[in-house]
Design a protein around this motif. Structure first.
Motif, PDB file in Angstrom:
ATOM      1  N   LEU A 166      24.546  46.321  34.729  1.00 30.02           N
ATOM      2  CA  LEU A 166      23.991  47.293  34.123  1.00 30.02           C
ATOM      3  C   LEU A 166      22.548  47.507  34.480  1.00 30.02           C
ATOM      4  N   THR A 186      19.397  54.553  38.029  1.00 31.14           N
ATOM      5  CA  THR A 186      19.300  55.856  37.465  1.00 31.14           C
ATOM      6  C   THR A 186      17.808  56.360  37.068  1.00 31.14           C
ATOM      7  N   GLN A 191      22.281  49.100  37.754  1.00 31.43           N
ATOM      8  CA  GLN A 191      22.630  50.621  37.591  1.00 31.43           C
ATOM      9  C   GLN A 191      21.755  51.434  36.736  1.00 31.43           C
ATOM     10  N   ASN A 192      21.100  50.973  35.798  1.00 33.99           N
ATOM     11  CA  ASN A 192      19.997  51.684  35.150  1.00 33.99           C
ATOM     12  C   ASN A 192      18.689  52.051  35.856  1.00 33.99           C
ATOM     13  N   VAL A 250      24.564  55.869  29.634  1.00 34.58           N
ATOM     14  CA  VAL A 250      23.189  55.655  29.827  1.00 34.58           C
ATOM     15  C   VAL A 250      22.492  56.706  30.494  1.00 34.58           C
ATOM     16  N   SER A 251      23.304  57.029  31.746  1.00 41.04           N
ATOM     17  CA  SER A 251      22.964  58.180  32.547  1.00 41.04           C
ATOM     18  C   SER A 251      22.871  59.536  31.825  1.00 41.04           C
ATOM     19  N   GLN A 262      29.555  52.357  29.363  1.00 45.51           N
ATOM     20  CA  GLN A 262      28.050  52.394  29.065  1.00 45.51           C
ATOM     21  C   GLN A 262      27.090  52.552  30.370  1.00 45.51           C
ATOM     22  N   PRO A 263      27.511  52.469  31.599  1.00 44.65           N
ATOM     23  CA  PRO A 263      26.526  53.088  32.644  1.00 44.65           C
ATOM     24  C   PRO A 263      26.449  54.767  32.686  1.00 44.65           C
TER      25      PRO A 263
END
Length: 155
Positions: A44, A51, A47-48, A125-126, A121-122
């Motif tokens: 995560l 992003t 990935q965050n 969040v995106s 979740q990803p």
């Protein structure tokens, strides 16, 4: 402006140091580490960061965007990687949650619903970052006026 905010956020993350507190036992810290594993915090985080970098790059001229992302990815990998933050994050979780609470969170994230939340979740969040960016852009003129007024008054 977004680039400056991203750099400030990265500097804050890189400069953050976990506070060791005497009431955090090795078992408590281990529970925090286990929660980070169960929640796939490493994935995560990566990935965050991707992003954030992608969204920050939208203000960079297109001909320089790929190089910007390359430089930022190199910098992040060197100084703000999950590997450099993992122990500090575990300590932060241990400071905020009791060992019993951490075990409860681990139990939740081990359920089908917890796994579904982790999987979604990803994208959430995106989407949240996208919504925030759209809100700022739709009121950018007002924000710019507010900033100009604030800095004009401070001279």
């Amino acid at each position: 402006m977004k680039l400056k905010l991203l750099i400030i956020a990265l500097l804050f993350c890189a400069g953050a140091r976990a506070q060791t507190t005497p009431d955090i036992t090795p078992a408590h810290l281990k529970a925090a580490e286990d929660l980070l594993k169960v929640t796939q915090a490493d994935m995560l985080f990566k990935q965050n960061m991707g992003t954030m970098l992608k969204q920050a790059s939208t203000n960079i001229p297109e001909d320089k965007r790929a190089k910007f992302i390359e430089v930022m990815n190199t910098f992040v990998a060197k100084y703000v990687s999950w590997e450099t933050l993992r122990d500090q994050m575990a300590a932060a979780y241990a400071k905020e949650f009791t060992a019993a609470e951490l075990k409860g969170l681990i139990a939740f994230y081990s359920t089908d619903l917890g796994k579904k939340l982790l999987a979604k979740q990803p994208a959430l969040v995106s989407k949240g970052a996208e919504i925030g960016q759209q809100m700022v852009q739709s009121h950018q003129v007002e924000l710019q006026q507010m900033m100009e007024a604030a800095f004009k008054d401070s001279k």
